[in-house]
Design a protein around this motif. Structure first.
Motif, PDB file in Angstrom:
ATOM      1  N   PRO A  24       0.797  -1.230   0.000  1.00  0.00           N
ATOM      2  CA  PRO A  24       0.000   0.000   0.000  1.00  0.00           C
ATOM      3  C   PRO A  24       0.827   1.276   0.000  1.00  0.00           C
ATOM      4  O   PRO A  24       0.406   2.292  -0.576  1.00  0.00           O
ATOM      5  N   GLU A  25       2.015   1.259   0.600  1.00  0.00           N
ATOM      6  CA  GLU A  25       2.833   2.468   0.615  1.00  0.00           C
ATOM      7  C   GLU A  25       3.364   2.799  -0.771  1.00  0.00           C
ATOM      8  O   GLU A  25       3.624   3.969  -1.079  1.00  0.00           O
TER       9      GLU A  25
ATOM     10  N   LYS B 110       9.366  10.180  -7.381  1.00  0.00           N
ATOM     11  CA  LYS B 110       8.038   9.597  -7.261  1.00  0.00           C
ATOM     12  C   LYS B 110       8.022   8.451  -6.249  1.00  0.00           C
ATOM     13  O   LYS B 110       7.013   8.223  -5.581  1.00  0.00           O
ATOM     14  N   LEU B 111       9.129   7.739  -6.148  1.00  0.00           N
ATOM     15  CA  LEU B 111       9.207   6.579  -5.266  1.00  0.00           C
ATOM     16  C   LEU B 111      10.644   6.416  -4.791  1.00  0.00           C
ATOM     17  O   LEU B 111      11.487   5.889  -5.514  1.00  0.00           O
ATOM     18  N   GLU B 112      10.913   6.901  -3.577  1.00  0.00           N
ATOM     19  CA  GLU B 112      12.262   6.784  -3.045  1.00  0.00           C
ATOM     20  C   GLU B 112      12.626   5.314  -2.869  1.00  0.00           C
ATOM     21  O   GLU B 112      11.794   4.486  -2.480  1.00  0.00           O
ATOM     22  N   LYS B 113      13.858   4.972  -3.156  1.00  0.00           N
ATOM     23  CA  LYS B 113      14.246   3.581  -3.293  1.00  0.00           C
ATOM     24  C   LYS B 113      14.297   2.814  -1.983  1.00  0.00           C
ATOM     25  O   LYS B 113      14.152   1.582  -1.987  1.00  0.00           O
ATOM     26  N   ASP B 114      14.460   3.492  -0.862  1.00  0.00           N
ATOM     27  CA  ASP B 114      14.436   2.757   0.404  1.00  0.00           C
ATOM     28  C   ASP B 114      13.056   2.177   0.686  1.00  0.00           C
ATOM     29  O   ASP B 114      12.915   1.180   1.396  1.00  0.00           O
ATOM     30  N   VAL B 115      12.017   2.777   0.099  1.00  0.00           N
ATOM     31  CA  VAL B 115      10.651   2.266   0.256  1.00  0.00           C
ATOM     32  C   VAL B 115      10.534   0.888  -0.393  1.00  0.00           C
ATOM     33  O   VAL B 115       9.882  -0.015   0.137  1.00  0.00           O
ATOM     34  N   VAL B 116      11.176   0.704  -1.552  1.00  0.00           N
ATOM     35  CA  VAL B 116      11.159  -0.585  -2.238  1.00  0.00           C
ATOM     36  C   VAL B 116      12.100  -1.569  -1.554  1.00  0.00           C
ATOM     37  O   VAL B 116      11.751  -2.730  -1.320  1.00  0.00           O
ATOM     38  N   MET B 117      13.298  -1.108  -1.208  1.00  0.00           N
ATOM     39  CA  MET B 117      14.306  -2.009  -0.653  1.00  0.00           C
ATOM     40  C   MET B 117      13.873  -2.611   0.688  1.00  0.00           C
ATOM     41  O   MET B 117      14.191  -3.764   0.993  1.00  0.00           O
ATOM     42  N   ARG B 118      13.124  -1.853   1.496  1.00  0.00           N
ATOM     43  CA  ARG B 118      12.689  -2.418   2.777  1.00  0.00           C
ATOM     44  C   ARG B 118      11.674  -3.534   2.567  1.00  0.00           C
ATOM     45  O   ARG B 118      11.592  -4.462   3.377  1.00  0.00           O
ATOM     46  N   ARG B 119      10.889  -3.477   1.481  1.00  0.00           N
ATOM     47  CA  ARG B 119       9.979  -4.577   1.165  1.00  0.00           C
ATOM     48  C   ARG B 119      10.770  -5.804   0.707  1.00  0.00           C
ATOM     49  O   ARG B 119      10.418  -6.942   1.056  1.00  0.00           O
ATOM     50  N   ILE B 120      11.822  -5.585  -0.089  1.00  0.00           N
ATOM     51  CA  ILE B 120      12.670  -6.699  -0.510  1.00  0.00           C
ATOM     52  C   ILE B 120      13.283  -7.365   0.728  1.00  0.00           C
ATOM     53  O   ILE B 120      13.288  -8.593   0.860  1.00  0.00           O
TER      54      ILE B 120
ATOM     55  N   ASP C 279       3.453   4.145   5.910  1.00  0.00           N
ATOM     56  CA  ASP C 279       4.717   4.722   6.373  1.00  0.00           C
ATOM     57  C   ASP C 279       4.756   4.756   7.899  1.00  0.00           C
ATOM     58  O   ASP C 279       5.792   4.484   8.516  1.00  0.00           O
ATOM     59  N   THR C 280       3.621   5.089   8.510  1.00  0.00           N
ATOM     60  CA  THR C 280       3.542   5.087   9.971  1.00  0.00           C
ATOM     61  C   THR C 280       3.695   3.670  10.508  1.00  0.00           C
ATOM     62  O   THR C 280       4.360   3.449  11.532  1.00  0.00           O
ATOM     63  N   ALA C 281       3.099   2.693   9.814  1.00  0.00           N
ATOM     64  CA  ALA C 281       3.205   1.297  10.240  1.00  0.00           C
ATOM     65  C   ALA C 281       4.664   0.831  10.247  1.00  0.00           C
ATOM     66  O   ALA C 281       5.109   0.144  11.167  1.00  0.00           O
ATOM     67  N   TRP C 282       5.419   1.232   9.219  1.00  0.00           N
ATOM     68  CA  TRP C 282       6.849   0.895   9.200  1.00  0.00           C
ATOM     69  C   TRP C 282       7.570   1.581  10.357  1.00  0.00           C
ATOM     70  O   TRP C 282       8.390   0.971  11.049  1.00  0.00           O
ATOM     71  N   GLU C 283       7.260   2.854  10.555  1.00  0.00           N
ATOM     72  CA  GLU C 283       7.910   3.627  11.614  1.00  0.00           C
ATOM     73  C   GLU C 283       7.630   3.033  12.997  1.00  0.00           C
ATOM     74  O   GLU C 283       8.517   2.990  13.863  1.00  0.00           O
ATOM     75  N   LYS C 284       6.414   2.552  13.208  1.00  0.00           N
ATOM     76  CA  LYS C 284       6.007   2.020  14.513  1.00  0.00           C
ATOM     77  C   LYS C 284       6.382   0.547  14.695  1.00  0.00           C
ATOM     78  O   LYS C 284       6.183  -0.005  15.776  1.00  0.00           O
ATOM     79  N   GLY C 285       6.891  -0.103  13.639  1.00  0.00           N
ATOM     80  CA  GLY C 285       7.264  -1.510  13.751  1.00  0.00           C
ATOM     81  C   GLY C 285       6.107  -2.475  13.609  1.00  0.00           C
ATOM     82  O   GLY C 285       6.215  -3.638  14.009  1.00  0.00           O
ATOM     83  N   TRP C 286       5.019  -2.030  13.011  1.00  0.00           N
ATOM     84  CA  TRP C 286       3.863  -2.916  12.822  1.00  0.00           C
ATOM     85  C   TRP C 286       4.047  -3.845  11.631  1.00  0.00           C
ATOM     86  O   TRP C 286       3.363  -4.866  11.541  1.00  0.00           O
ATOM     87  N   VAL C 287       4.930  -3.480  10.701  1.00  0.00           N
ATOM     88  CA  VAL C 287       5.183  -4.321   9.530  1.00  0.00           C
ATOM     89  C   VAL C 287       6.279  -5.312   9.896  1.00  0.00           C
ATOM     90  O   VAL C 287       7.400  -4.927  10.195  1.00  0.00           O
TER      91      VAL C 287
END
Length: 478
Positions: free
Chosen positions: A92-93, A195-205, A130-138
Motif C-alpha cells: 500500500p505504501e 516519485k518513489l524513493e528507493k528505500d521504500v522498495v528495498m525495505r519490502r525486498i 509509512d507510519t506502520a513501518w515507523e512504529k514496527g507494525w510491519v
C-alpha cells in the motif's frame, strides 16, 4: 450523542500534503510531497462520505476497503487501518505514491463528483503504511505451517513480489529469479526517486528475504539458467517478467547517436542518482542530460519520468513531443502539471519527421491535428501539410511504450502460447498458461499496465495456484 467523525466534506476542504517548491525539488531526486501529520491525516480522512456503494473501492483494481481504513484513520485507530489496508494490498505504501488515483479511486469519489473535492485517498494510504513501518507494525511473514511445495517466480517486479509474499504467507517455499542485481523491477530502476524513493522498495525486498523468500539475482532465464531447469527444480512456475522491449522510432535518422531508450536512460539515472552506482554511460554523458537540449518523444508516464529526470540532471532545455493534445495523452495529468512547474515544455500535436546528424543535432517536427476517432474511440492524429519546423536536440529519448520480448524463442519453449501481440496467453483470474504448472501474471499478460494491476494479478494467481496444490495434496493423501 457521540460526535460524528465522518462526512465532514462540507465543512473541511480538500488539502493535499505540502508539495515542495518547484525551484527546490527540481534539483534533487527526493519525493516531492511531504508526509501528512497525524492530525491532518485524521482531518482529511474524516471528509469521506462513507458511501453505501463506494465507487472508490469498486474502481480500485485491488478493491481496497478504502472507506473502512479512512474511518479507522479518522478515529485514530491507525494500526487497525494498516491491517485493513494490508489485507487487500501487498504494497500500500507504494500504491499510495505511484497509483494514478486521479484515474482510479479519487477520480470516482462521490464527493468529487458533487464538487467538494475528492478525499485524498492516496496520501492517506501512504501515511498509514509509512507510519506502520515507523512504529514496527510491519513484520516478516511467519506462516502458520510450512509446506513442502516449491514455486519459482521469474521476475522481481511488483507482480512477482506480490505473488512471493502471498505464497510465503501460505507456507510455500519460494525462489525469485531476476535479471537485475536488485529486486523491484521497474519500481527500482524505472520509476525515479522523486516519485518513489528507493528505500521504500528495498525495505519490502528485505522483509520478503526475512520471510524466507530466496532471491537469485543477476540471473537471465535462457542464458544463466534454462526455463526447463527451473520447471524441473520447482513444483510450479509463475512468469512475471514484465515487458521491456522498447517500441522503436522508424523515422529516417532514428539510429543516430544520442537517441536512446527510456528504460536505459532511467535505469542509468536511478543507479547513479539513487544508489550511487558507477555507471560508465552516465559518467560519459551518453545517458546523462546535463547541459543538453533534450527532446522526449511520447506522452505516457514513462515520458513524464524522463522529462522530469532530465530537468534534475541539469539539462539546458527539456521538451516533450506528443502527437495528440493534452486531453488525449495517456499519462497522468498530475504528472504533467508537476513537469510544467519544474520547467518542462510540452509540444502538443507534434510528431518527429526525421533526425539529423551522426550524433543527433536536430529533428524535424511535423504539426498534427486530431481527426476522426480510431477503433478505440480516440481521435486519430493527422498531419498538417507544410507545418514542419526544425527543433535542436543533443539528446532524444524514446518513450513510446514497451512490448513483450519473444519468450517462447528466448526460453526455447515453442509450446508456450502467446497472443498476436506477443503477450503470454493466460487464463483470466488464474494466470494458467498453455504449459502445465506454469502461470503468467502482470504486464507479460496484459501488456504495459499499472503496478496495481500487477499486484492484483499476483494475488489472484496465487489464490488459484494454492487451490490447485491443496487439491493435489488431498488426492495424494487419500
Amino acid at each position: 450523542m457521540a460526535k460524528q467523525p465522518m462526512l465532514k466534506f462540507v465543512t473541511v476542504p480538500r488539502d493535499m500534503p505540502e508539495k515542495r517548491d518547484a525551484d527546490a525539488r527540481n534539483k534533487d531526486f527526493d519525493e516531492i510531497y511531504a508526509e501528512y501529520a497525524a492530525a491532518k491525516a485524521e482531518e482529511q480522512s474524516s471528509r469521506c462520505s462513507q458511501c453505501g456503494v463506494p465507487y472508490c473501492q469498486s474502481h480500485c483494481p485491488l478493491h481496497n476497503n478504502i472507506p473502512d481504513w479512512l474511518r479507522l484513520t479518522a478515529t485514530n485507530r491507525l494500526e487497525e487501518a494498516y491491517e485493513v489496508s494490508q489485507a487487500t494490498n501487498t504494497f500500500p505504501e507504494i500504491c499510495g505514491r505511484i497509483c494514478p488515483q486521479d484515474r482510479l479511486c479519487e477520480g470516482n469519489c462521490v464527493i468529487e463528483k458533487s464538487g467538494h473535492g475528492t478525499v485524498t485517498i492516496g496520501a492517506v494510504e501512504k501515511y498509514i503504511t509509512d507510519t506502520a513501518w515507523e512504529k514496527g507494525w510491519v513484520k516478516p511473514v511467519v506462516p502458520a505451517k510450512e509446506r513442502d511445495e516449491s514455486v519459482a517466480v521469474i521476475g522481481a517486479g511488483p507482480g512477482g513480489l506480490a505473488a512471493a509474499d502471498m505464497l510465503r504467507r501460505a507456507g510455500v517455499q519460494v525462489t525469485v529469479y531476476d535479471r537485475y542485481d536488485r529486486g523491484g523491477g521497474l519500481l527500482t530502476y524505472g520509476i525515479p526517486g522523486f516519485k518513489l524513493e528507493k528505500d521504500v522498495v528495498m525495505r519490502r525486498i528485505d522483509q520478503l528475504e526475512q520471510s524466507g523468500v530466496t532471491f537469485v539475482m543477476n540471473c537471465t532465464v535462457g542464458e544463466d539458467i534454462s526455463f526447463a531447469d527451473i520447471r524441473a527444480k520447482h513444483d510450479r512456475v509463475i512468469i512475471a517478467t514484465g515487458v521491456y522491449k522498447t517500441r522503436e522510432l522508424t523515422q529516417p535518422g532514428a539510429e543516430a547517436g544520442g537517441i536512446v531508450r527510456a528504460i536505459d536512460y532511467l535505469t542509468a539515472s536511478n543507479r547513479a542518482s539513487n544508489f550511487g552506482d558507477t555507471v560508465p554511460e552516465f559518467e560519459s554523458g551518453e545517458l546523462n542530460a546535463k547541459g543538453k537540449k533534450v527532446v522526449v518523444v511520447g506522452g505516457g508516464d514513462t515520458a513524464m519520468d524522463c522529462v522530469r529526470t532530465a530537468i534534475r540532471q541539469g539539462a539546458e532545455s527539456v521538451k516533450c513531443v506528443y502527437r495528440r493534445d493534452r486531453a488525449n495523452m495517456p499519462g497522468s495529468q498530475r504528472e504533467v502539471q508537476n513537469a510544467e512547474e519544474e520547467g518542462v515544455e510540452f509540444v502538443w500535436l507534434s510528431n518527429p519527421l526525421d533526425f539529423s546528424g551522426d550524433a543527433v543535432s536536430n529533428l524535424t517536427i511535423q504539426r498534427m491535428r486530431l481527426g476522426a476517432p480510431d477503433a478505440s474511440g480516440r481521435q486519430s492524429p493527422e498531419l498538417i501539410e507544410g507545418s514542419d519546423y526544425v527543433e535542436d536536440a543533443d539528446l532524444v529519448i524514446k518513450a513510446l511504450g514497451f512490448e513483450p520480448e519473444d519468450l517462447p524463442t528466448l526460453w526455447d519453449q515453442p509450446d508456450l502460447a502467446v497472443t498476436r501481440w506477443g503477450t503470454i496467453r493466460a487464463e483470466f483470474g488464474t494466470g494458467k498458461t498453455s504449459l502445465d504448472g506454469v502461470y503468467a501474471i502482470g504486464d507479460i499478460v496484459r501488456g504495459a499496465s499499472l503496478v496495481v494491476w500487477a499486484i492484483r494479478d499476483g494475488r489472484d494467481c496465487v489464490a488459484a495456484l494454492l487451490e490447485e496444490l491443496t487439491a493435489k495434496s488431498a488426492v495424494a493423501a487419500e
